[in-house]
Design a protein around this motif. Structure first.
Motif, mmCIF file in Angstrom:
data_model
loop_
_atom_site.group_PDB
_atom_site.id
_atom_site.type_symbol
_atom_site.label_atom_id
_atom_site.label_comp_id
_atom_site.label_asym_id
_atom_site.label_seq_id
_atom_site.Cartn_x
_atom_site.Cartn_y
_atom_site.Cartn_z
ATOM 1 N N ALA A 228 0.835 -1.212 0.000
ATOM 2 C CA ALA A 228 0.000 0.000 0.000
ATOM 3 C C ALA A 228 0.863 1.252 0.000
ATOM 4 C CB ALA A 228 -0.917 -0.004 1.218
ATOM 5 N N GLY A 229 1.894 1.261 0.831
ATOM 6 C CA GLY A 229 2.804 2.397 0.864
ATOM 7 C C GLY A 229 3.560 2.554 -0.443
ATOM 8 N N PHE A 230 3.856 1.417 -1.097
ATOM 9 C CA PHE A 230 4.610 1.462 -2.346
ATOM 10 C C PHE A 230 3.804 2.120 -3.463
ATOM 11 C CE2 PHE A 230 6.787 -0.098 -6.124
ATOM 12 C CZ PHE A 230 8.116 0.042 -5.747
ATOM 13 N N GLN A 231 2.483 2.163 -3.332
ATOM 14 C CA GLN A 231 1.658 2.811 -4.343
ATOM 15 C C GLN A 231 2.005 4.297 -4.478
ATOM 16 O OE1 GLN A 231 -0.405 1.293 -6.562
ATOM 17 N NE2 GLN A 231 0.552 -0.499 -5.610
ATOM 18 N N ILE A 233 4.920 5.413 -4.711
ATOM 19 C CA ILE A 233 5.981 5.458 -5.716
ATOM 20 C C ILE A 233 5.361 5.570 -7.109
ATOM 21 C CG2 ILE A 233 7.909 4.193 -6.741
ATOM 22 C CD1 ILE A 233 8.460 5.338 -3.946
ATOM 23 N N HIS A 234 4.327 4.770 -7.359
ATOM 24 C CA HIS A 234 3.650 4.829 -8.653
ATOM 25 C C HIS A 234 3.025 6.208 -8.872
ATOM 26 C CE1 HIS A 234 4.001 0.567 -9.758
ATOM 27 N NE2 HIS A 234 3.801 0.283 -8.480
ATOM 28 N N GLN A 235 2.452 6.770 -7.817
ATOM 29 C CA GLN A 235 1.794 8.067 -7.940
ATOM 30 C C GLN A 235 2.804 9.178 -8.225
ATOM 31 O OE1 GLN A 235 -0.728 8.715 -4.472
ATOM 32 N NE2 GLN A 235 -1.394 6.587 -4.510
ATOM 33 N N LEU A 236 3.931 9.149 -7.521
ATOM 34 C CA LEU A 236 4.954 10.164 -7.762
ATOM 35 C C LEU A 236 5.539 10.012 -9.166
ATOM 36 C CD1 LEU A 236 6.720 12.490 -6.843
ATOM 37 C CD2 LEU A 236 8.233 10.844 -5.694
ATOM 38 N N ALA A 237 5.762 8.762 -9.571
ATOM 39 C CA ALA A 237 6.301 8.510 -10.911
ATOM 40 C C ALA A 237 5.332 8.999 -11.990
ATOM 41 C CB ALA A 237 6.595 7.028 -11.092
ATOM 42 N N GLU A 238 4.050 8.751 -11.787
ATOM 43 C CA GLU A 238 3.059 9.196 -12.764
ATOM 44 C C GLU A 238 3.023 10.721 -12.847
ATOM 45 O OE1 GLU A 238 -1.731 8.687 -13.739
ATOM 46 O OE2 GLU A 238 -0.832 7.659 -12.024
ATOM 47 N N THR A 239 3.139 11.377 -11.715
ATOM 48 C CA THR A 239 3.145 12.843 -11.684
ATOM 49 C C THR A 239 4.319 13.415 -12.474
ATOM 50 O OG1 THR A 239 2.088 12.862 -9.508
ATOM 51 C CG2 THR A 239 3.248 14.863 -10.169
ATOM 52 N N LEU A 240 5.481 12.766 -12.362
ATOM 53 C CA LEU A 240 6.697 13.273 -12.984
ATOM 54 C C LEU A 240 6.941 12.696 -14.379
ATOM 55 C CD1 LEU A 240 9.083 13.079 -9.888
ATOM 56 C CD2 LEU A 240 8.028 15.129 -10.861
ATOM 57 N N GLY A 241 6.108 11.741 -14.801
ATOM 58 C CA GLY A 241 6.371 11.068 -16.069
ATOM 59 C C GLY A 241 7.614 10.207 -15.984
ATOM 60 N N ALA A 242 7.796 9.601 -14.813
ATOM 61 C CA ALA A 242 9.012 8.836 -14.526
ATOM 62 C C ALA A 242 8.755 7.336 -14.583
ATOM 63 C CB ALA A 242 9.545 9.214 -13.142
ATOM 64 N N ALA A 243 9.842 6.564 -14.623
ATOM 65 C CA ALA A 243 9.768 5.114 -14.521
ATOM 66 C C ALA A 243 9.837 4.720 -13.047
ATOM 67 C CB ALA A 243 10.910 4.458 -15.289
ATOM 68 N N VAL A 244 9.311 3.542 -12.732
ATOM 69 C CA VAL A 244 9.298 3.044 -11.357
ATOM 70 C C VAL A 244 10.415 2.035 -11.151
ATOM 71 C CG1 VAL A 244 7.990 1.717 -9.646
ATOM 72 C CG2 VAL A 244 6.826 3.421 -11.068
ATOM 73 N N GLY A 245 11.215 2.260 -10.115
ATOM 74 C CA GLY A 245 12.263 1.326 -9.748
ATOM 75 C C GLY A 245 12.008 0.761 -8.360
ATOM 76 N N ALA A 246 12.834 -0.184 -7.955
ATOM 77 C CA ALA A 246 12.633 -0.822 -6.656
ATOM 78 C C ALA A 246 13.930 -1.430 -6.161
ATOM 79 C CB ALA A 246 11.560 -1.904 -6.751
ATOM 80 N N SER A 247 14.007 -1.608 -4.849
ATOM 81 C CA SER A 247 15.144 -2.294 -4.251
ATOM 82 C C SER A 247 14.912 -3.805 -4.336
ATOM 83 C CB SER A 247 15.308 -1.884 -2.790
ATOM 84 O OG SER A 247 14.203 -2.344 -2.021
ATOM 85 N N TRP A 255 6.220 -7.078 -4.040
ATOM 86 C CA TRP A 255 5.471 -5.828 -4.196
ATOM 87 C C TRP A 255 5.454 -5.372 -5.650
ATOM 88 C CZ3 TRP A 255 7.586 -2.271 0.310
ATOM 89 C CH2 TRP A 255 7.368 -2.928 1.544
ATOM 90 N N ILE A 256 6.456 -5.768 -6.417
ATOM 91 C CA ILE A 256 6.576 -5.343 -7.808
ATOM 92 C C ILE A 256 7.460 -6.347 -8.538
ATOM 93 C CG2 ILE A 256 8.648 -3.906 -7.540
ATOM 94 C CD1 ILE A 256 7.211 -1.799 -9.312
ATOM 95 N N GLY A 257 7.376 -6.375 -9.884
ATOM 96 C CA GLY A 257 8.113 -7.354 -10.672
ATOM 97 C C GLY A 257 9.606 -7.099 -10.725
#
Length: 344
Positions: A228-231, A233-247, A255-257
């Protein structure tokens, strides 16, 4: 083994569809530095069909010499054909150091060549250096799950070989018109000699965001607490037109692929802006993003290692800070859109 017989730094110049792979240009930059330190020549090995003209590009990015195997039999990459060509070239000219990009092609070829030559192979290297006097290659890479950096040496055999992760080295500034020596090579090989046949090439398409090509990446870690908290990241990425990364921890938690994972066991990235949100900064992650243009870290632990590798750091709870960033960026971008509209 007489080490005096082995001289020069070589780079496998990987190409596809008439275009040199970016990692090969990066390795020419790294190889140039090693060759200059050893006061020796930097050479490339170019294998393919109708590829001789690409040697000029290699010269402009630092090569002094390019050994070319240009024949229709090399039109498609096949382990056996490329391995035979590389082995013949190595046995004839005896390089001291041979570098490959850690791509699917580079790793396959390097491991195949290593099985035939009396030498070793350091895989997924992230740092390269050479001892000026002895020529000993210092190939470093994260080890033990990325918790330490190990420097691997090949003291008794030549050539010294390593595969190098894309985007961890930097290509030299191109010098248009720089020239070098082209050495045309061939080996007696026909289709009847090859067990593998290429019947068809099928190119897959995907809508997946390519984090290795993104200008802005927003990456999240376990500090976000859960899916839920990781969502955020998706929201900030969408706002900036960015790609999503993860540790790695986030990926292993499901949580993500995996294709979003940044780091030694994931993808190496060099965006203009990299957000590390809730990421502690394990070395295996750092080596995957340390060459980003601007690194912004958010973590509630002021002693988190990530703050040693960032340009700007925010100490605080990411679950509180990221929503404020989203609102702030939305407002700023909204004002910019209004201003652009007025200009029109």
């Amino acid at each position: 083994m007489n080490f005096e017989d082995y001289r020069g730094v070589w780079v496998f110049i990987e190409e596809k569809d008439g275009i040199i792979a970016e990692v090969a240009l990066e390795l020419l930059g790294a190889g140039r530095r090693l060759a200059d330190k050893r006061k020796t020549q930097l050479s490339g090995v170019l294998i393919g069909d109708q590829v001789t003209g690409l040697a000029q590009t290699a010269f402009e990015y630092g090569a002094d010499c390019v050994y070319v195997y240009d024949d229709p039999i090399y039109r498609f990459y096949r382990t056996e054909t490329y391995m035979r060509a590389m082995l013949a070239c190595v046995e004839k000219y005896k390089p001291e150091i041979l570098l490959y990009g850690a791509t699917s092609t580079g790793k396959d070829l390097a491991s195949a060549v290593a099985t035939d030559l009396p030498t070793g192979l350091t895989a997924d290297t992230t740092q390269l250096d050479v001892e000026e006097d002895t020529g000993l290659l210092l190939a470093s890479r994260p080890a033990f799950g990325g918790n330490i950096m190990a420097t691997i040496l090949c003291k008794k055999y030549r050539p010294q070989m390593a595969t190098v992760r894309p985007k961890v080295m930097k290509a030299l500034q191109r010098v248009p018109g720089r020239i070098g020596e082209i050495v045309e090579e061939s080996i007696p090989i026909t289709e009847e000699d090859i067990r593998t046949k290429v019947l068809e090439i099928v190119r897959a398409t995907t809508q997946r965001a390519r984090i290795d090509e993104a200008d802005i990446i927003v990456s999240g870690g376990k500090g976000l607490g859960g899916p839920a908290g990781f969502q955020l990241i998706h929201q900030l990425a969408e706002t900036l037109g960015a790609a999503v990364g993860a540790s790695r921890d986030v990926v292993e938690a499901g949580w993500i692929g995996h294709h979003h994972q940044v780091g030694q066991t994931g993808v190496t990235v060099t965006p203009k802006i990299y957000f590390a949100v809730g990421i502690s900064g394990a070395i295996q992650h750092i080596v995957g993003m340390q060459n980003s243009g601007l690194i912004i870290a958010i973590n509630k632990d002021p002693a988190a290692p990530i703050f040693q590798s960032c340009h700007y750091g925010i100490v605080g709870d990411a679950l509180e800070i990221v929503p404020m960033l989203i609102e702030g960026f939305k407002a700023a971008l909204g004002r910019k859109e209004e201003a652009d509209a007025r200009k029109v």
